[in-house]
Scaffold this active site. Structure first.
Site, PDB file in Angstrom:
ATOM      1  N   GLY A 291     -20.775  65.236 -73.285  1.00 27.20           N
ATOM      2  CA  GLY A 291     -21.105  63.933 -72.739  1.00 27.20           C
ATOM      3  C   GLY A 291     -22.479  63.874 -72.099  1.00 27.20           C
ATOM      4  O   GLY A 291     -23.431  64.526 -72.548  1.00 27.20           O
ATOM      5  N   SER A 292     -22.580  63.123 -71.029  1.00 26.56           N
ATOM      6  CA  SER A 292     -23.884  62.820 -70.428  1.00 26.56           C
ATOM      7  C   SER A 292     -24.570  64.013 -69.784  1.00 26.56           C
ATOM      8  O   SER A 292     -25.741  63.900 -69.403  1.00 26.56           O
ATOM      9  CB  SER A 292     -23.730  61.693 -69.395  1.00 26.56           C
ATOM     10  OG  SER A 292     -23.379  60.488 -70.027  1.00 26.56           O
TER      11      SER A 292
END
Length: 570
Positions: A291-292
């Protein structure tokens, strides 16, 4: 001519008959005496043979039982943490064997054994004892109480052999690091297997591995930090109703692993459930889209290229459309964003546009240089290989820029993150002690020190004003990056199943340690609460830092706090 007296003749005949009777009686007496002597000789010979055999048996010890050579007991070295605390050691234990040819009553023997070992399988044990084998194992590694109780049963044809058993004083605390041994004390997982592969197995085969000849093996692990991490992850499973939680603490200056845990785990002293799927070591043996947290690497790549600076801006006012897909922001600001704003607001649109400045080939080359696309090299055998697209296209580069499309291990991500904040030096992770001088000799410079300083600034800014606020630990200048990734279910991204991550570094102005936390499929702490990384993975990291920093020698610094302190002396 004389006339014979008939009387005298009769008398003479009588005398002759008497003498014949005397001769016959004498002959019969001799024969009787011979028979008696013969019988006595036979009796003496029989009893003499029996007596001689008894004397021989009395002077001979118990017959030696040929123990199976395929299962030798083997000594192993103690495993210690970096401070000398015992993580694994050998203890003596008794194993029960039987000699089937000496068993008098098999049914009775099994019935007696089951009073001490109620789980003993009757059919299997009967089959063993009914054989003509000279030796069979019945139960390995008994407790002292079980041994005493079986001895009290007095079953003939059974005995005990002293063996060595591996004992882990901390139980499950460091199970995924230490690994396992099998019933014969051979390493089959974790650092136990690594130790065997480094020559212990050869020493054991040559009979040179004794308790007095093996030096302890010291790991880089700090048992105190390991306990704190394990405790916080166990609490997270309950608090956030997650299916799993994992994490690691890494020395940012050497690459040493100070702590690593993945829950659910198992107790290596009783590893009956160690192979269950949900007890996978998610830190190094599982690959996930992070993810981020990957925006950290995209931002570092962009800044290090020289094409983008902290003051650069990108239009994130509307979604990006490419190849039939729409790239949007979770909490979009719908305006032009600077690089720091892209980082702290975790803008997918802004990050994707930064990746496009570098290009597809440059993007992949940077991730490969950071060690995120190849199998991580370390002592632990359980290490997964990252996955990536077979052919990188523009769409792949865009989605990978914000953490979708490449799956890596959380430990690999944390190691690469350490390089982003420690001055740009990538150190191969190790579970063995390593000095800073040794680390410098094998370091790979992946970004410039100037770029690393900018990343540290962004890390701290994100904890002060961005999504990482709940990771703050007063006095330790924590910096970090959140990551909330949608999990792939049946080939599609799920809207309600997440894999959350948080990468922290402290003190962020000159980091000593990096802490990585992942939470698999968390739910809101309370009904109605969201379940993003900033609300679960970040506070777990903050708690770990708060509880371990002083133990690891990091002194708190409160000089940045504004305002005077009022001290009263009474």
């Amino acid at each position: 001519m004389s006339v014979l007296n008939p009387f005298k003749l009769r008398m003479r005949g009588a005398d002759a008959g008497k003498q014949g009777i005397q001769v016959k009686a004498k002959s019969g007496s001799v024969r009787s005496r011979s028979r008696i002597m013969l019988a006595m000789g036979v009796v003496f010979a029989v009893y003499g043979t029996i007596g001689g055999r008894l004397v021989q048996l009395g002077m001979t010890g118990e017959p030696v039982v040929a123990l199976p050579q395929t299962r030798p007991t083997a000594s192993r070295p103690d495993i210690l943490d970096r401070n000398g605390q015992v993580l694994a050691t050998d203890i003596k234990t008794a194993s029960l064997f039987a000699e089937p040819r000496r068993i008098v009553d098999i049914d009775e023997a099994i019935e007696k054994l089951q009073t001490v070992l109620p789980d003993l399988d009757y059919t299997q044990t009967y089959r063993k004892l009914d054989s003509q084998a000279g030796f069979v194992w019945l139960r390995r590694q008994l407790s002292p109480r079980q041994q005493a109780d079986i001895l009290a049963l007095g079953i003939p044809g059974m005995g005990f052999r002293t063996e060595k058993r591996r004992f882990y004083p901390g139980g499950s605390t460091a199970s995924h690091i230490l690994g396992l041994v099998n019933i014969d004390n051979k390493g089959i997982a974790g650092m136990e297997k690594y130790i065997d592969d480094q020559g212990l197995a050869d020493l054991q085969a040559l009979g040179l591995a004794g308790p007095d000849t093996l030096e302890p093996v010291k790991l880089s692990i700090d048992l105190r930090a390991q306990h704190v991490l394990h405790d916080e992850l166990a609490d997270a499973l309950e608090r956030y109703h997650a299916i799993a939680a994992a994490g690691a603490v890494i020395n940012a200056r050497t690459g040493e692993i100070l702590a690593m845990a993945s829950l659910p785990d198992y107790d290596p002293n009783n590893p009956y459930n160690a192979l269950e799927k949900d007890r996978l070591n998610r830190v190094s043996a599982g690959v996930f889209e992070m993810g981020s947290t990957f925006k950290l690497f995209t931002t570092a790549m962009a800044l290090d290229s020289g094409k983008i600076g902290l003051n650069s801006t990108f239009d994130a006012s509307k979604p990006m459309r490419i190849g039939g897909f729409t790239i949007n922001d979770f909490h979009g600001k719908r305006r032009v964003l600077s690089v720091p704003e892209i980082f702290i607001y975790s803008s997918n649109i802004g990050t994707a546009k930064m990746a496009e400045v570098i290009g597809v080939e440059g993007h992949r080359a940077f991730l490969k240089k950071a060690g995120l696309l190849d199998r991580m090299q370390t002592e632990l055998p359980e290490v997964a290989t990252p996955t990536e697209p077979k052919e990188w296209k523009r769409l792949h580069s865009i989605t990978i820029s914000y953490g979708h499309g490449v799956a890596t291990t959380p430990l690999q991500t944390a190691v690469a993150a350490a390089a982003m904040v420690n001055g740009g030096k990538l150190f191969p992770p190790t579970f063995l002690p390593r000095t800073e001088e040794e680390a410098e000799q094998i370091a790979q410079q992946v970004i410039s020190p100037e770029t690393s300083a900018k990343i540290r600034y962004l890390f701290r800014l994100n904890v002060e004003t961005g999504s990482g606020k709940r990771a703050e630990a007063q006095g330790y200048y924590v910096g970090g990056k959140t990551g909330t990734a949608e999990k792939v279910v049946n080939g599609r991204y799920s809207n309600n199943k997440r894999f959350n991550a948080f990468i922290a570094a402290y003190p962020s102005n000159d980091p000593d340690y990096v802490v990585a936390i992942v939470v698999d499929e968390p739910e809101g702490e309370k009904p109605g609460m969201a379940a993003t990384s900033g609300l679960n993975a970040a506070p777990i990291a903050g708690n770990v830092i708060r509880r371990t920093a002083a133990l690891l020698g990091v002194e708190p610094d409160f000089s940045h706090e504004s305002g005077a302190l009022l001290v009263s002396y009474q």
